[in-house]
Write an enzyme that holds these catalytic residues in place. Structure first.
Site, PDB file in Angstrom:
ATOM      1  N   ARG A 234      -0.647   2.873 -16.497  1.00 48.66           N
ATOM      2  CA  ARG A 234      -0.636   1.717 -15.580  1.00 48.66           C
ATOM      3  C   ARG A 234      -1.943   0.926 -15.659  1.00 48.66           C
ATOM      4  O   ARG A 234      -2.159  -0.007 -14.899  1.00 48.66           O
ATOM      5  CB  ARG A 234      -0.425   2.182 -14.137  1.00 48.66           C
ATOM      6  CG  ARG A 234       0.937   2.801 -13.888  1.00 48.66           C
ATOM      7  CD  ARG A 234       1.131   3.158 -12.416  1.00 48.66           C
ATOM      8  NE  ARG A 234       2.100   4.222 -12.287  1.00 48.66           N
ATOM      9  CZ  ARG A 234       3.425   4.040 -12.240  1.00 48.66           C
ATOM     10  NH1 ARG A 234       3.935   2.831 -12.285  1.00 48.66           N
ATOM     11  NH2 ARG A 234       4.246   5.071 -12.151  1.00 48.66           N
TER      12      ARG A 234
ATOM     13  N   ARG B 265      12.223   4.151  -2.444  1.00 42.47           N
ATOM     14  CA  ARG B 265      11.477   4.706  -3.576  1.00 42.47           C
ATOM     15  C   ARG B 265      10.090   5.209  -3.127  1.00 42.47           C
ATOM     16  O   ARG B 265       9.356   4.510  -2.434  1.00 42.47           O
ATOM     17  CB  ARG B 265      11.325   3.672  -4.703  1.00 42.47           C
ATOM     18  CG  ARG B 265      10.325   2.578  -4.433  1.00 42.47           C
ATOM     19  CD  ARG B 265      10.207   1.568  -5.559  1.00 42.47           C
ATOM     20  NE  ARG B 265       9.578   2.076  -6.753  1.00 42.47           N
ATOM     21  CZ  ARG B 265       8.850   1.313  -7.588  1.00 42.47           C
ATOM     22  NH1 ARG B 265       8.671   0.029  -7.351  1.00 42.47           N
ATOM     23  NH2 ARG B 265       8.325   1.827  -8.669  1.00 42.47           N
TER      24      ARG B 265
ATOM     25  N   HIS C  41      -0.039  -5.973  -6.540  1.00 45.11           N
ATOM     26  CA  HIS C  41       0.546  -4.631  -6.613  1.00 45.11           C
ATOM     27  C   HIS C  41       0.390  -3.975  -5.252  1.00 45.11           C
ATOM     28  O   HIS C  41      -0.705  -4.030  -4.667  1.00 45.11           O
ATOM     29  CB  HIS C  41      -0.138  -3.781  -7.686  1.00 45.11           C
ATOM     30  CG  HIS C  41       0.018  -4.374  -9.039  1.00 45.11           C
ATOM     31  ND1 HIS C  41       1.202  -4.337  -9.714  1.00 45.11           N
ATOM     32  CD2 HIS C  41      -0.841  -5.092  -9.794  1.00 45.11           C
ATOM     33  CE1 HIS C  41       1.062  -4.981 -10.849  1.00 45.11           C
ATOM     34  NE2 HIS C  41      -0.153  -5.460 -10.925  1.00 45.11           N
TER      35      HIS C  41
ATOM     36  N   HIS D 236       2.896  -3.493 -17.173  1.00 43.93           N
ATOM     37  CA  HIS D 236       2.218  -2.670 -18.168  1.00 43.93           C
ATOM     38  C   HIS D 236       2.854  -2.751 -19.556  1.00 43.93           C
ATOM     39  O   HIS D 236       2.411  -2.067 -20.473  1.00 43.93           O
ATOM     40  CB  HIS D 236       2.192  -1.214 -17.683  1.00 43.93           C
ATOM     41  CG  HIS D 236       1.905  -1.090 -16.224  1.00 43.93           C
ATOM     42  ND1 HIS D 236       0.724  -1.544 -15.669  1.00 43.93           N
ATOM     43  CD2 HIS D 236       2.654  -0.621 -15.181  1.00 43.93           C
ATOM     44  CE1 HIS D 236       0.766  -1.328 -14.349  1.00 43.93           C
ATOM     45  NE2 HIS D 236       1.925  -0.776 -14.035  1.00 43.93           N
TER      46      HIS D 236
ATOM     47  N   ALA E 206       6.887  -2.478 -13.050  1.00 42.34           N
ATOM     48  CA  ALA E 206       6.678  -1.738 -14.303  1.00 42.34           C
ATOM     49  C   ALA E 206       6.430  -2.663 -15.496  1.00 42.34           C
ATOM     50  O   ALA E 206       5.727  -2.285 -16.449  1.00 42.34           O
ATOM     51  CB  ALA E 206       7.872  -0.837 -14.577  1.00 42.34           C
TER      52      ALA E 206
ATOM     53  N   GLU F  31      -1.517 -12.185  -9.117  1.00 43.51           N
ATOM     54  CA  GLU F  31      -0.840 -10.896  -9.336  1.00 43.51           C
ATOM     55  C   GLU F  31      -1.006 -10.004  -8.101  1.00 43.51           C
ATOM     56  O   GLU F  31      -2.099  -9.955  -7.527  1.00 43.51           O
ATOM     57  CB  GLU F  31      -1.499 -10.224 -10.554  1.00 43.51           C
ATOM     58  CG  GLU F  31      -0.977  -8.855 -10.907  1.00 43.51           C
ATOM     59  CD  GLU F  31      -1.786  -8.205 -12.046  1.00 43.51           C
ATOM     60  OE1 GLU F  31      -2.961  -8.589 -12.267  1.00 43.51           O
ATOM     61  OE2 GLU F  31      -1.242  -7.296 -12.689  1.00 43.51           O
TER      62      GLU F  31
ATOM     63  N   ASP G 194       3.448 -14.334 -21.722  1.00 47.81           N
ATOM     64  CA  ASP G 194       3.618 -15.585 -22.480  1.00 47.81           C
ATOM     65  C   ASP G 194       4.293 -16.661 -21.636  1.00 47.81           C
ATOM     66  O   ASP G 194       3.952 -17.844 -21.751  1.00 47.81           O
ATOM     67  CB  ASP G 194       4.432 -15.329 -23.754  1.00 47.81           C
ATOM     68  CG  ASP G 194       3.612 -14.650 -24.840  1.00 47.81           C
ATOM     69  OD1 ASP G 194       2.370 -14.564 -24.697  1.00 47.81           O
ATOM     70  OD2 ASP G 194       4.207 -14.201 -25.845  1.00 47.81           O
TER      71      ASP G 194
ATOM     72  N   ASN H  70       4.554  -9.840  -8.636  1.00 49.72           N
ATOM     73  CA  ASN H  70       4.387  -8.402  -8.797  1.00 49.72           C
ATOM     74  C   ASN H  70       5.383  -8.009  -9.895  1.00 49.72           C
ATOM     75  O   ASN H  70       6.559  -7.798  -9.614  1.00 49.72           O
ATOM     76  CB  ASN H  70       4.683  -7.656  -7.504  1.00 49.72           C
ATOM     77  CG  ASN H  70       4.482  -6.155  -7.661  1.00 49.72           C
ATOM     78  OD1 ASN H  70       4.343  -5.666  -8.789  1.00 49.72           O
ATOM     79  ND2 ASN H  70       4.478  -5.430  -6.562  1.00 49.72           N
TER      80      ASN H  70
ATOM     81  N   PRO I   2      11.105  -4.999 -11.383  1.00 49.82           N
ATOM     82  CA  PRO I   2      12.053  -3.895 -11.271  1.00 49.82           C
ATOM     83  C   PRO I   2      11.694  -2.847 -10.221  1.00 49.82           C
ATOM     84  O   PRO I   2      10.526  -2.503 -10.047  1.00 49.82           O
ATOM     85  CB  PRO I   2      12.048  -3.272 -12.675  1.00 49.82           C
ATOM     86  CG  PRO I   2      10.815  -3.749 -13.317  1.00 49.82           C
ATOM     87  CD  PRO I   2      10.532  -5.102 -12.730  1.00 49.82           C
ATOM     88  N   ASN I   3      12.726  -2.400  -9.553  1.00 54.48           N
ATOM     89  CA  ASN I   3      12.669  -1.312  -8.563  1.00 54.48           C
ATOM     90  C   ASN I   3      12.036  -1.716  -7.233  1.00 54.48           C
ATOM     91  O   ASN I   3      12.019  -0.905  -6.301  1.00 54.48           O
ATOM     92  CB  ASN I   3      11.954  -0.069  -9.132  1.00 54.48           C
ATOM     93  CG  ASN I   3      12.677   0.477 -10.343  1.00 54.48           C
ATOM     94  OD1 ASN I   3      13.867   0.756 -10.259  1.00 54.48           O
ATOM     95  ND2 ASN I   3      11.990   0.583 -11.462  1.00 54.48           N
TER      96      ASN I   3
ATOM     97  N   SER J 249       0.520  -0.761  -4.616  1.00 52.44           N
ATOM     98  CA  SER J 249      -0.329   0.427  -4.752  1.00 52.44           C
ATOM     99  C   SER J 249      -1.608   0.060  -5.496  1.00 52.44           C
ATOM    100  O   SER J 249      -1.694  -1.003  -6.122  1.00 52.44           O
ATOM    101  CB  SER J 249       0.428   1.518  -5.519  1.00 52.44           C
ATOM    102  OG  SER J 249       0.669   1.092  -6.855  1.00 52.44           O
TER     103      SER J 249
ATOM    104  N   TYR K 244       4.698   3.705  -1.806  1.00 47.31           N
ATOM    105  CA  TYR K 244       5.049   2.301  -1.526  1.00 47.31           C
ATOM    106  C   TYR K 244       5.367   2.026  -0.056  1.00 47.31           C
ATOM    107  O   TYR K 244       5.627   0.870   0.297  1.00 47.31           O
ATOM    108  CB  TYR K 244       6.227   1.883  -2.420  1.00 47.31           C
ATOM    109  CG  TYR K 244       5.901   1.984  -3.892  1.00 47.31           C
ATOM    110  CD1 TYR K 244       4.951   1.142  -4.467  1.00 47.31           C
ATOM    111  CD2 TYR K 244       6.513   2.935  -4.716  1.00 47.31           C
ATOM    112  CE1 TYR K 244       4.618   1.234  -5.814  1.00 47.31           C
ATOM    113  CE2 TYR K 244       6.196   3.034  -6.065  1.00 47.31           C
ATOM    114  CZ  TYR K 244       5.248   2.185  -6.607  1.00 47.31           C
ATOM    115  OH  TYR K 244       4.923   2.282  -7.934  1.00 47.31           O
TER     116      TYR K 244
ATOM    117  N   ARG L  68      -4.191   5.143 -10.549  1.00 42.46           N
ATOM    118  CA  ARG L  68      -2.977   5.875 -10.934  1.00 42.46           C
ATOM    119  C   ARG L  68      -2.995   6.249 -12.427  1.00 42.46           C
ATOM    120  O   ARG L  68      -4.055   6.335 -13.022  1.00 42.46           O
ATOM    121  CB  ARG L  68      -1.752   5.047 -10.522  1.00 42.46           C
ATOM    122  CG  ARG L  68      -1.701   4.845  -8.988  1.00 42.46           C
ATOM    123  CD  ARG L  68      -0.469   4.098  -8.540  1.00 42.46           C
ATOM    124  NE  ARG L  68       0.748   4.852  -8.833  1.00 42.46           N
ATOM    125  CZ  ARG L  68       1.971   4.321  -8.758  1.00 42.46           C
ATOM    126  NH1 ARG L  68       2.134   3.043  -8.404  1.00 42.46           N
ATOM    127  NH2 ARG L  68       3.030   5.066  -9.030  1.00 42.46           N
TER     128      ARG L  68
END
Ligand code: DQA
Length: 146
Positions: A111, A17, A100, A80, A77, A98, A87, A74, A9-10, A102, A22, A107
């Site tokens: 997070r 954003r 990220h 977390h 949100a 994985e 699963d 990635n 998301p986002n 940032s 970012y 942070r």
């Protein structure tokens, strides 16, 4: 070698954003970078983004049936919060890395947990777009060794 890159998301709002966190590059720039890198590396890639947890889970399950070799994710949100994404990664057992943009370690407290990360063979954070590059290189080597 066939890989799937999943963005949560986002991340479609990249460039708009919180640019101080970012960066200024857009989601289209990210897609282009990933597609060009994979073309150079001889990797078949599909890049997916969704703001919906269930759609991300569906995409991970679909990757199993499509015989995808590796996943770069990635979860944004959902990193977390989502046991469902964790699963799904465990259910398919597709090697996943994985990413990220940032450095989430530095942070907010909320997070500091990564559920998806528990099913990933490696995590890159704080490298911006380069984190995706590193993840793809890592996955390529990892899959070669399998
Ligand atoms: C993020 C970090 C997450 O905490 C955040 O919710 C995101 C993006 C990153 O790429 O740095 O949306 O995954």
């Amino acid at each position: 070698m066939k890989i799937l890159v999943i963005n949560g998301p986002n991340l479609n709002m990249l460039g708009i954003r919180e640019p101080e966190i970012y960066g200024n590059k857009t989601y289209a720039d990210l897609e282009k970078m990933i597609e060009e890198l994979c073309a150079e590396e001889g990797i078949e890639v599909s890049v997916f983004q969704s703001n919906y947890e269930g759609a991300i889970i569906d995409e991970i399950q679909k990757a199993y049936f499509d015989k995808v070799d590796g996943i770069v994710i990635n979860p944004a949100a959902y990193t977390h919060t989502s046991v469902g994404i964790l699963d799904a990664l465990k259910a398919t057992a597709i090697p996943a890395v994985e990413v990220h943009l940032s450095d989430v370690k530095t942070r907010e407290d909320f997070r500091q947990i990564s559920y998806a990360g528990k099913a990933c063979v490696k995590t890159y954070m704080g490298l911006g777009f380069d984190g995706y590059k590193e993840a793809i290189f890592y996955l390529k080597e990892y899959l070669k060794g399998k």
